[in-house]
Design a protein around this motif. Structure first.
Motif, short mmCIF file in Angstrom:
data_model
loop_
_atom_site.label_atom_id
_atom_site.label_comp_id
_atom_site.label_asym_id
_atom_site.label_seq_id
_atom_site.Cartn_x
_atom_site.Cartn_y
_atom_site.Cartn_z
N ALA A 1 0.83 -1.21 0.00
CA ALA A 1 0.00 0.00 0.00
C ALA A 1 0.86 1.25 0.00
N SER A 2 1.81 1.30 0.90
CA SER A 2 2.66 2.50 0.95
C SER A 2 3.41 2.66 -0.36
N GLY A 3 3.90 1.55 -0.88
CA GLY A 3 4.64 1.62 -2.13
C GLY A 3 3.79 2.14 -3.28
N ALA A 4 2.54 1.72 -3.33
CA ALA A 4 1.67 2.16 -4.41
C ALA A 4 1.48 3.68 -4.39
N PHE A 5 1.26 4.23 -3.21
CA PHE A 5 1.02 5.67 -3.13
C PHE A 5 2.31 6.45 -3.36
N LEU A 6 3.39 5.98 -2.76
CA LEU A 6 4.65 6.68 -2.97
C LEU A 6 5.01 6.69 -4.45
N ALA A 7 4.80 5.55 -5.10
CA ALA A 7 5.09 5.47 -6.52
C ALA A 7 4.21 6.43 -7.32
N ALA A 8 3.01 6.67 -6.80
CA ALA A 8 2.09 7.60 -7.46
C ALA A 8 2.34 9.04 -7.04
N GLY A 9 3.38 9.26 -6.24
CA GLY A 9 3.72 10.61 -5.83
C GLY A 9 2.89 11.14 -4.68
N ILE A 10 2.20 10.25 -4.00
CA ILE A 10 1.36 10.67 -2.86
C ILE A 10 2.06 10.32 -1.56
N SER A 11 2.13 11.27 -0.66
CA SER A 11 2.82 11.04 0.61
C SER A 11 2.04 10.08 1.49
N VAL A 12 2.77 9.44 2.41
CA VAL A 12 2.21 8.35 3.20
C VAL A 12 2.51 8.55 4.68
N MET A 13 1.49 8.31 5.50
CA MET A 13 1.71 8.13 6.95
C MET A 13 1.42 6.65 7.21
N CYS A 14 2.48 5.87 7.40
CA CYS A 14 2.34 4.43 7.53
C CYS A 14 2.43 4.03 9.00
N ASP A 15 1.54 3.16 9.42
CA ASP A 15 1.62 2.68 10.79
C ASP A 15 2.88 1.82 10.96
N LYS A 16 3.31 1.68 12.21
CA LYS A 16 4.48 0.85 12.50
C LYS A 16 4.02 -0.56 12.83
N PRO A 17 4.84 -1.62 12.71
CA PRO A 17 6.16 -1.57 12.10
C PRO A 17 6.03 -1.27 10.62
N LEU B 1 10.60 -1.33 0.01
CA LEU B 1 9.88 -0.07 0.17
C LEU B 1 10.86 1.10 0.26
N GLU B 2 11.98 0.86 0.92
CA GLU B 2 12.99 1.91 1.05
C GLU B 2 13.41 2.41 -0.33
N LYS B 3 13.59 1.47 -1.26
CA LYS B 3 14.00 1.89 -2.62
C LYS B 3 12.93 2.74 -3.27
N ILE B 4 11.70 2.28 -3.18
CA ILE B 4 10.59 3.05 -3.77
C ILE B 4 10.52 4.44 -3.15
N ALA B 5 10.62 4.49 -1.84
CA ALA B 5 10.49 5.77 -1.14
C ALA B 5 11.59 6.73 -1.56
N LYS B 6 12.80 6.19 -1.74
CA LYS B 6 13.91 7.07 -2.09
C LYS B 6 13.77 7.61 -3.52
N ASN B 7 13.07 6.86 -4.35
CA ASN B 7 12.86 7.33 -5.73
C ASN B 7 11.64 8.23 -5.85
N SER B 8 10.85 8.32 -4.81
CA SER B 8 9.62 9.12 -4.87
C SER B 8 9.90 10.50 -4.29
N GLY B 9 9.29 11.49 -4.86
CA GLY B 9 9.41 12.82 -4.26
C GLY B 9 8.50 12.97 -3.05
N ALA B 10 7.65 11.97 -2.83
CA ALA B 10 6.67 12.10 -1.76
C ALA B 10 7.30 11.76 -0.41
#
Lengths: 377, 377, 377, 377
Positions: free
Chosen positions: C94-110, C121-130
């Motif tokens: 889920a987080s990856g989908a939104f980050l990839a779409a440029g939408i910022s995420v508040m993800c619950d832990k863990p 996910l770290e890779k996706i997040a680093k490539n996303s501007g979100a």
């Protein structure tokens, strides 16, 4: 120091009693007394048996405190001090007998059962060269003395509000009709004088004056008896006015279910506040104006009262009473050696504290009977 | 439930105010309101700027609450509820204006600045079909409701002693002359009516009656102003008598250095006692006669009040106020849908609570002026 | 600030869920978000019903988060932020989908269920501007931030010992087989990844690093499953070594009867120590070497963290989470306006914190399986 | 009971010592001992002066404990018991000398400085008809015994987790080089054997086994010395495995700034948990599964251990030690009278407890040296 132990006697405190045993533990713990004489009961058989168990020599195990006073005063090895731990109505006669015989007294609180008895005893005490201590045990807690020292230092500024309370639960029902010996005499006006006011209200009152150095001048009180059939007060709420303008409240209750022994004092000045309670007897809360709250540990950083144990090693109830016996030992030894009174003479509760306690009870009861009218004393 | 959010307005609470922002947070948190109109300040420029910051439409950002009441009542999308968070002296006029216009009100406590205003507002409220809530925030804590529920269950038996206190430190010095805006109006009798009694004494009083279900009938009070130059009380100690024979005490103080917000209630019955304090708002102490003390955790074993969060996840101050907004939402929706009043109507503090608070202040001040004479109300 | 509310969506959090509702309350409370879209359940009927109850427009109530991401990213009024509050095994997708779409995420832990997912996910997040925030709620408590600030100031000197613990009781028996939905997925390794370590151990670990600024480099662990039939850990005790020589311990347990939510952190330096616990979330204990213990009240004397409420008005659990949403709002707005990252970017838990949590779980489980061998990470 | 006081001697405890005076107070408080002989110092002048101050007869004030043992054993009025309160490295020799002479011993903890000494002393003790008590003072707290009794009753079910900790602050800096006599010998490996492990770790270890009845079989430890130049451990964190499958942790630290004496034990079973700490020594927390937390007051409702004082009257540190002296008196008197061992023989810490403490220290140090390898003992 003198090179012997002080000789200690006791009136009351035989089998089945409560507080006499605590006095003996406390005195023993100081290692400055030997317990060698007693009128532990007015019943001769009980007195003898109690004496045997406590290893008293038979000839120094009395059943009549008058005879004990007369005999001990004549012996070369007579007692230096007697602990009076009878029910309240015998305090005056017993303490008076020993003081008249020149023997110092550690009398349990309240000083007497009635104000009249207190005033009579006051006269005897003033004419006697002997000492009178009153076992307001809480004055022996090191952090109570630390609190007093902090107030004396001026750290609180002008005191504005003093709040004292002493809730207990043990008389929430009619224990006195259920075979509880302690309850029986403590709720019998002939033996106790007053109820919660005498038993614990005087503790709270003494603590408030001892720590703050303020003198209460007037009270407005609501005094209740909640348990049906009880003949003394079991709950009292009092408003206090002090001579310097401070205002206070005092609550004494023996019907406060869930509170075993909740003595607590809070003092609010214009520079800081201070809080202490016997359930956390080894710490103090100090809150200076505009600063963070401070927790002061007994015998730890910044304390001025010398600890009998390192910080973190709690001073318990017996140890607090023992502190009063140390004070008394210092006073007695100074007296025996002809030395000036030691510093502890200012800390050991004495005649004036005892009499004030009785005046307080008297004024509160009068105000209560008069719908809370402010009553001076 | 209705299928839209309720429309919320506000009087007061512009830039620099304190409690208006808390009301907005609380209402927002419930997700049952949209904040869409306000007379956030009587100063037009300040009102406009505050409205802009809070994203109000310009035409619904008023500077005159009378105009706001008149306008909103005519709109199809007019507000359902207005929060009145002005200084006390404007409560009556503002609340009255909206109630008269048929718009429900959540009014901050104390209800008004004077008893006279309260009685006038009472008449308007009774003639209005709209609702009046009073934001005694502490009634929104789940454990306060749990306490009330325990008392209602009879677990405490007959209540004997009620002790309420609310010490604060923030007015220990003359903050009102040091540029503190909150202190300034709260110590100005023209704006506040009373001092510590109105600001926090009414909280303690409401809490005592809300939890115990008892009604106070008479007070004997000692009312003080310790800070030189101050024109309202800053410390008050009150003895209370309740209709069923219970006795109580209440202490409100804003000069209690070291106490940030020490509201606390203790209730002693003949079967059990109960204690709650806002500094440990998520637990209750319950002490049944002859049994061990019990600590009850919010939303945990044996609780009857449904928690909005699992146990151990603390309900904070805003969340307590939000609970009142949930109650109000339930009441408003029932009213809009023509349904009977919901259970929360018994929990949301309302007109009667507000008026009683003013009667309490009035009686305490009269007793204080009359040397503590017992004063009925 | 931007002149509109941020648009918020949610994945998970439909009927019967727990933490999604808390996220919605927290975001609402800040008044900086409007909740307008959701994939609240993967079950279409449940998703639709949940959306209706929460007043979502039907076309923005999705049952497929991939479709939601694809659709929202194309809308002019698409969401700015999505809260991902599903069971752990869906966090990465889920987080990856939104980050990839440029939408910022508040993800619950863990952050995810497994370390592998976290690294992807770290890779996706680093490539996303979100932006990616992780809802380590405790980092939102003001006194946790105060503690961090005190450590940063150097007041503790060199840190020697760090002790973190998080005991809970709710899984002391086999709740997962007794119909408890939360217990079921949280003890299913396929959905949760780990047990107590993931659910609460990561909270304690993040808190320890967040407050102290130290980095843990190696662990030695004892990992247990006490409840018969359970497939994940329910108790873990870990020794920690930090990069600067500090030593630590961490205890996570969900079988600790009597402890609802006992997160606590103690830090001992060579100049002072500091203690904080979530059950007393509004105070800190600070103990400087050779001085008395200090209690620091939230928003009171000597604090550096600006309070959202006056001292004595407790910040609760929802309010702590709301603080993270305020941080995120500040970061998002800065991003939308092209401004530099605000100070809160350093406080909002993010990608690195999330990944470290997964590395911690992984190292602890490996050490536990290897009889406590020190395991670097 | 025998009809005389027991005769007590002491080795160590002369002027400037700490714990000897506490032993004397504790023994005196019981009123079952008379202190009549001592080798209070190995320095003859200091021994003589100390003896004079303590009112010993000159011929029974020794400077050589071997001579004291030899002499006292031959006297008709020779001592019944000797308290050994020297630095640790003399415990074995002194205790051994008296045991060999048939005189019972109350030895301070840890039993010896090294495991080898402990095993030698064990042989002597087993061949002696005399008794050996070890002054693990905390075992004398009534609520520790109450806790043990609750565990024995089965109320906790199967024990899962045991957590013991004992943080102190007094060695947070190099006190041993600053003229602190206590610090000097306690950090000298030749006199103390170990550091925090011996001084306080053994207390925590004994408490854990005493209350739970479980036996630790293996440890994994991280042992540190944080203060530069110190030659013993000052912080140790230990994982424990018990014979029945319970897991535990133990933390001993003397560099924990702000903690004066923080001994604490928590026990988690599958039916209930229990918590006790010496800073709140007069209460216990009991948390039964699925029920509310209970606070048990010493000597109050539902307790099984007979209190030496009414509830609410705190048992302090000296009173706890006195309890061990009462136990010893009961055991000694039974021995002198040829009676079977009393119930207190099971409560008084003895030889086995002392030897286990030394095995624990030894295993922890070995594990610490071996990078935390699990080490059986």
């Amino acid at each position: 120091m003198i090179s012997r132990r002080l000789r200690l006697g006791m009136v009351g405190g035989g089998k089945g009693a409560f507080f006499g045993a605590v006095h003996r533990q406390a005195a023993a713990m100081t290692q400055r007394y030997e317990f060698i004489a007693g009128a532990l009961s007015s019943d001769p058989a009980r007195a003898a048996e109690s004496g045997r168990e406590l290893l008293l020599a038979p000839e120094r195990s009395y059943s009549d405190f008058m005879k004990m006073a007369d005999t001990e005063t004549l012996r070369d090895d007579g007692i230096d001090l007697v602990a009076v731990v009878t029910p309240n109505h015998l305090h005056a006669a017993a303490s008076g007998a020993f003081l008249a015989a020149g023997i110092s007294v550690m009398c349990d609180k309240p000083l007497t059962a009635t104000l009249e008895e207190a005033l009579s005893l006051e006269k005897i005490a003033k004419n006697s060269g002997a000492l009178l201590g009153v076992s307001y045990t809480n004055a022996g807690f090191e952090m109570v003395r630390e609190a007093r020292s902090i107030v004396e230092s001026g750290a609180l500024g002008n005191i504005r509000v003093i709040r004292a309370e002493f809730p207990q639960e043990w008389l929430a029902t009619a224990e006195e009709t259920a075979g509880n010996k302690q309850a029986k005499w403590r709720t019998d006006p002939a033996q106790s004088g007053a109820g919660s006011l005498g038993d614990i209200g005087t503790h709270a009152f003494h603590l408030a004056e001892f720590v703050t150095g303020q003198r209460c001048v007037s009270v407005s009180a609501e005094v209740d008896t909640f348990v049906a059939g009880r003949r003394v007060d079991d709950n009292a709420s009092v408003q206090l006015r002090f001579s310097n303008g401070a205002k206070g409240t005092l609550w004494a209750s023996q019907i406060a279910i869930g509170r075993t022994n909740g003595l607590r004092l809070e003092i609010y000045g214009d520079k800081a506040s201070l809080g202490w309670g016997v359930e956390e007897a080894n710490i103090l809360y100090l809150c200076p104006l505009g600063k963070q709250r401070i927790v002061i540990d007994r015998a730890s950083h910044g304390t001025s009262v010398k600890g009998h144990l390192p910080s973190g090693h709690a001073q318990g109830f017996v140890e607090a009473l023992a502190r009063l016996y140390v004070d008394m030992a210092e006073c007695l030894e100074a007296s025996l050696l002809g030395n000036p009174a030691p510093a502890s003479a200012n800390l050991l509760p004495g005649l004036d504290d005892g009499v004030r306690g009785m005046k307080f009870i008297n004024a509160v009861l009068r105000s209560g009977h008069d719908d809370g009218r402010w009553t001076a004393f």
